[in-house]
Design a protein around this motif. Structure first.
Motif, short mmCIF file in Angstrom:
data_model
loop_
_atom_site.label_atom_id
_atom_site.label_comp_id
_atom_site.label_asym_id
_atom_site.label_seq_id
_atom_site.Cartn_x
_atom_site.Cartn_y
_atom_site.Cartn_z
N GLY A 313 0.80 -1.22 0.00
CA GLY A 313 0.00 0.00 0.00
C GLY A 313 0.83 1.26 0.00
O GLY A 313 0.28 2.36 -0.06
N TYR A 314 2.17 1.11 0.05
CA TYR A 314 3.08 2.25 -0.07
C TYR A 314 3.71 2.18 -1.46
O TYR A 314 4.53 1.30 -1.74
CB TYR A 314 4.14 2.22 1.02
CG TYR A 314 3.59 2.61 2.38
CD1 TYR A 314 3.57 3.93 2.79
CD2 TYR A 314 3.05 1.64 3.23
CE1 TYR A 314 3.04 4.30 4.02
CE2 TYR A 314 2.51 1.98 4.47
CZ TYR A 314 2.52 3.32 4.86
OH TYR A 314 1.99 3.68 6.06
N PRO A 315 3.33 3.09 -2.37
CA PRO A 315 3.70 2.95 -3.78
C PRO A 315 5.19 2.80 -4.07
O PRO A 315 5.57 2.00 -4.92
CB PRO A 315 3.13 4.22 -4.41
CG PRO A 315 1.92 4.53 -3.56
CD PRO A 315 2.36 4.20 -2.17
N LEU A 316 6.05 3.57 -3.38
CA LEU A 316 7.48 3.46 -3.67
C LEU A 316 8.02 2.10 -3.26
O LEU A 316 8.80 1.49 -4.00
CB LEU A 316 8.26 4.57 -2.96
CG LEU A 316 9.75 4.61 -3.29
CD1 LEU A 316 9.97 4.93 -4.77
CD2 LEU A 316 10.49 5.63 -2.42
N VAL A 317 7.61 1.61 -2.10
CA VAL A 317 8.03 0.29 -1.65
C VAL A 317 7.54 -0.78 -2.63
O VAL A 317 8.30 -1.66 -3.05
CB VAL A 317 7.50 0.00 -0.23
CG1 VAL A 317 7.81 -1.45 0.18
CG2 VAL A 317 8.08 0.98 0.77
N ASP A 318 6.29 -0.68 -3.02
CA ASP A 318 5.71 -1.67 -3.93
C ASP A 318 6.38 -1.63 -5.30
O ASP A 318 6.62 -2.67 -5.92
CB ASP A 318 4.21 -1.44 -4.07
CG ASP A 318 3.46 -1.73 -2.77
OD1 ASP A 318 4.04 -2.42 -1.91
OD2 ASP A 318 2.32 -1.26 -2.63
N ALA A 319 6.70 -0.43 -5.77
CA ALA A 319 7.38 -0.32 -7.06
C ALA A 319 8.74 -1.01 -7.01
O ALA A 319 9.11 -1.74 -7.94
CB ALA A 319 7.55 1.16 -7.43
N GLY A 320 9.47 -0.80 -5.92
CA GLY A 320 10.78 -1.43 -5.79
C GLY A 320 10.70 -2.94 -5.73
O GLY A 320 11.47 -3.65 -6.40
N MET A 321 9.75 -3.46 -4.96
CA MET A 321 9.63 -4.91 -4.83
C MET A 321 9.17 -5.56 -6.13
O MET A 321 9.57 -6.68 -6.45
CB MET A 321 8.68 -5.26 -3.68
CG MET A 321 9.16 -4.77 -2.32
SD MET A 321 10.84 -5.31 -1.88
CE MET A 321 10.61 -7.09 -1.77
N ARG A 322 8.38 -4.85 -6.89
CA ARG A 322 7.94 -5.40 -8.19
C ARG A 322 9.07 -5.31 -9.23
O ARG A 322 9.22 -6.20 -10.07
CB ARG A 322 6.70 -4.66 -8.67
CG ARG A 322 5.49 -4.89 -7.77
CD ARG A 322 4.25 -4.27 -8.37
NE ARG A 322 3.17 -4.15 -7.39
CZ ARG A 322 1.94 -3.74 -7.69
NH1 ARG A 322 1.64 -3.41 -8.94
NH2 ARG A 322 1.01 -3.65 -6.76
N GLU A 323 9.83 -4.24 -9.17
CA GLU A 323 11.01 -4.16 -10.04
C GLU A 323 11.95 -5.33 -9.75
O GLU A 323 12.49 -5.96 -10.67
CB GLU A 323 11.75 -2.83 -9.84
CG GLU A 323 12.99 -2.72 -10.73
CD GLU A 323 13.87 -1.52 -10.42
OE1 GLU A 323 14.62 -1.10 -11.31
OE2 GLU A 323 13.82 -1.01 -9.27
N LEU A 324 12.14 -5.62 -8.47
CA LEU A 324 13.00 -6.73 -8.07
C LEU A 324 12.51 -8.05 -8.65
O LEU A 324 13.29 -8.82 -9.22
CB LEU A 324 13.05 -6.81 -6.54
CG LEU A 324 13.74 -8.03 -5.93
CD1 LEU A 324 15.20 -8.08 -6.34
CD2 LEU A 324 13.61 -8.01 -4.40
N TRP A 325 11.23 -8.34 -8.51
CA TRP A 325 10.70 -9.61 -8.99
C TRP A 325 10.75 -9.70 -10.51
O TRP A 325 11.06 -10.76 -11.08
CB TRP A 325 9.26 -9.80 -8.50
CG TRP A 325 8.67 -11.10 -8.97
CD1 TRP A 325 7.67 -11.27 -9.87
CD2 TRP A 325 9.09 -12.41 -8.58
NE1 TRP A 325 7.42 -12.61 -10.06
CE2 TRP A 325 8.29 -13.33 -9.28
CE3 TRP A 325 10.08 -12.88 -7.70
CZ2 TRP A 325 8.43 -14.71 -9.14
CZ3 TRP A 325 10.22 -14.26 -7.57
CH2 TRP A 325 9.41 -15.16 -8.27
N GLU A 326 10.48 -8.59 -11.17
CA GLU A 326 10.45 -8.58 -12.63
C GLU A 326 11.86 -8.67 -13.23
O GLU A 326 12.09 -9.40 -14.19
CB GLU A 326 9.77 -7.30 -13.12
CG GLU A 326 9.82 -7.07 -14.62
CD GLU A 326 8.85 -7.94 -15.41
OE1 GLU A 326 8.97 -7.99 -16.64
OE2 GLU A 326 7.97 -8.57 -14.78
#
Length: 470
Positions: A313-326
């Protein structure tokens, strides 16, 4: 004609440039280039789909330059077999610093010397020998600032020349194919990573030259902004040994511009983390400040899962974790914010984050990963102060003000304008409705409240403040 036959044992150094073991062997005799895959010996440090994918393609790339002999099995036994088959006189290899690998290598050296086989090791992965970097009390530096100052007064080791022509062992000898190592266990992961990365020495050198020409002078000014693409992205090539840190170091010091110090400082930070690992072998899994063994970590598998999937629910954290997985990678500034969020907002043991990064990062490096997590947690020797709790909202507004990085990796928020893209829960309902965002449905509400989580973290740190550190 020199008849000395030397096995060059390649490990995390699949490159020809600045490879001391290869260079020395090429000057002394016939080179027998060997790579040994021992899954059991490597499992502690290279167990992820991402790092194994990188190794697979690094080997394929390296074989285009050198006819590498590949074997599978116990390293000592394989080396002894090769010595018998080739009548080799010596084994040369570059040092590694992971604790169990260090112990294994010492045993191999002892055994080879007992068999009257010359065994030599070389520093190829560090700028300085650890023994050169002790303080006046002959102790390891505990603060990076003093380590950095020391590094300014010690001459970093220069790269060795590249051996463009040398004699390679030509007799037929058994070797397995890279594909027979079965390093690619996940087709989904492989397909993803192939979209973003090209492992290997030649690709590393090309990326470095582009960065050197286009972005090095912008690095200090733009490196903290994840949407700017101003970092070198060389970390996976450094972690795997596709490129030499010493070559980068000296190329970056091509002039005395103070602007370049910011980049060079990152290379010395990497060095500092290795010196910590060498001095403290338990560094990857044990806090250097012993009072952290009593930290009141929470067990919340749901929260950990949300963090891994980029659904906090925190966009910057979520963006980073999705970049990592992708991609197997995360921008350094966001990496700090996401790590801090796990440890301090969720009070999850940093070792869980360490293991997730180990599983997913293409640039996983034991020393750097341990240093990063212990720094964020506050459990390392030189760490962020315990009361420094990154505010993911402020970090987002400061370093991704327009939300471009978030839009790329959290597409469900792409139409949300700044400043609301940093804190969607504050967006007026008509704006959310107009772009079809339903908080709690199409994008999660924050799994913790920042202010409450911060106070909870400070209370948790108070628990260990009175416990004696060792």
């Amino acid at each position: 004609m020199n008849t000395k036959k030397i096995i060059v044992w390649f490990r995390k150094d699949l490159r020809v440039h600045d490879n001391p073991a290869l260079w020395e062997a090429s000057q002394q005799g016939t080179v027998i280039p060997v790579f040994i895959w021992s899954k059991e010996e490597e499992k502690e440090y290279q167990a992820s789909d991402s790092s194994l994918w990188w190794l697979h393609h690094s080997l394929l790339s390296f074989q285009q330059r050198i006819p590498l002999i590949i074997r599978v099995g116990n390293s000592l036994e394989v080396l002894q077999d090769l010595i018998h088959e080739t009548q080799a006189d010596a084994v040369f290899f570059n040092e590694r610093y992971e604790p169990s690998i260090v112990n294994r290598d010492r045993k191999i050296i002892t055994q080879l010397k007992a068999q009257y086989i010359e065994a030599r090791t070389y520093n190829a992965n560090l700028l300085y020998n650890p023994a050169e970097m002790f303080n006046h009390n002959q102790e390891v530096y505990k603060v990076f600032t003093t380590f950095w100052k020391k590094s300014m007064n010690v001459i970093a080791h220069h790269p060795v020349p590249t051996p463009y022509k040398f004699e390679i062992y030509k007799n037929p000898i058994t070797s397995v194919k890279v594909e027979e190592l079965h390093l690619l266990s996940s087709k989904y992961r492989s397909d993803k990573l192939e979209q973003y990365w090209k492992p290997g020495e030649q690709n590393a050198l090309e990326i470095w030259e582009q960065f050197l020409s286009n972005n090095l002078y912008k690095y200090e000014r733009k490196r903290d902004f994840p949407a700017s693409r101003a970092t070198s992205t060389l970390s996976p090539y450094l972690a795997s040994g596709n490129i030499s840190v010493r070559s980068i170091f000296y190329a970056a010091r091509k002039d005395d511009s103070p602007i370049l110090q910011s980049f060079i400082r990152q290379l010395v930070w990497r060095e500092f983390s290795y010196h910590q690992l060498i001095q403290f072998p338990t560094f990857p899994m044990k806090p250097l400040r012993s009072n952290f063994e009593h930290f009141p970590w929470q067990k919340d598998e749901v929260a950990v899962d949300c963090w891994k999937k980029g659904l906090t629910g925190y966009p910057l954290v979520d963006a980073g974790m999705r970049e990592l997985w992708e991609t197997g990678y995360m921008h350094n500034r966001v990496r700090m914010v996401a790590s801090s969020f796990l440890v301090k907002h969720l009070l999850i043991d940093w070792r869980i984050g360490y293991e997730w990064f180990q599983q997913t990062l293409v640039d996983f490096d034991v020393a750097n990963n341990a240093m990063g997590w212990q720094w964020v947690t506050g459990s390392g020797i030189d760490s962020a102060p315990y009361f420094r709790i990154f505010n993911p909202i402020i970090q987002s507004e400061k370093f991704d003000s327009n939300g471009d990085y978030i839009r790329k990796w959290v597409p469900e928020l792409a139409k949300l304008p700044a400043p609301y893209i940093h804190r969607p829960w504050d967006a007026p309902s008509d704006i959310l409705k107009g772009i079809d965002i339903q908080l709690g449905s199409t994008y999660p509400l924050p799994i913790v409240d920042h202010s409450s989580a911060r106070l909870r973290a400070l209370r948790a740190y108070d628990v260990i403040k009175g416990i004696k550190k060792t």
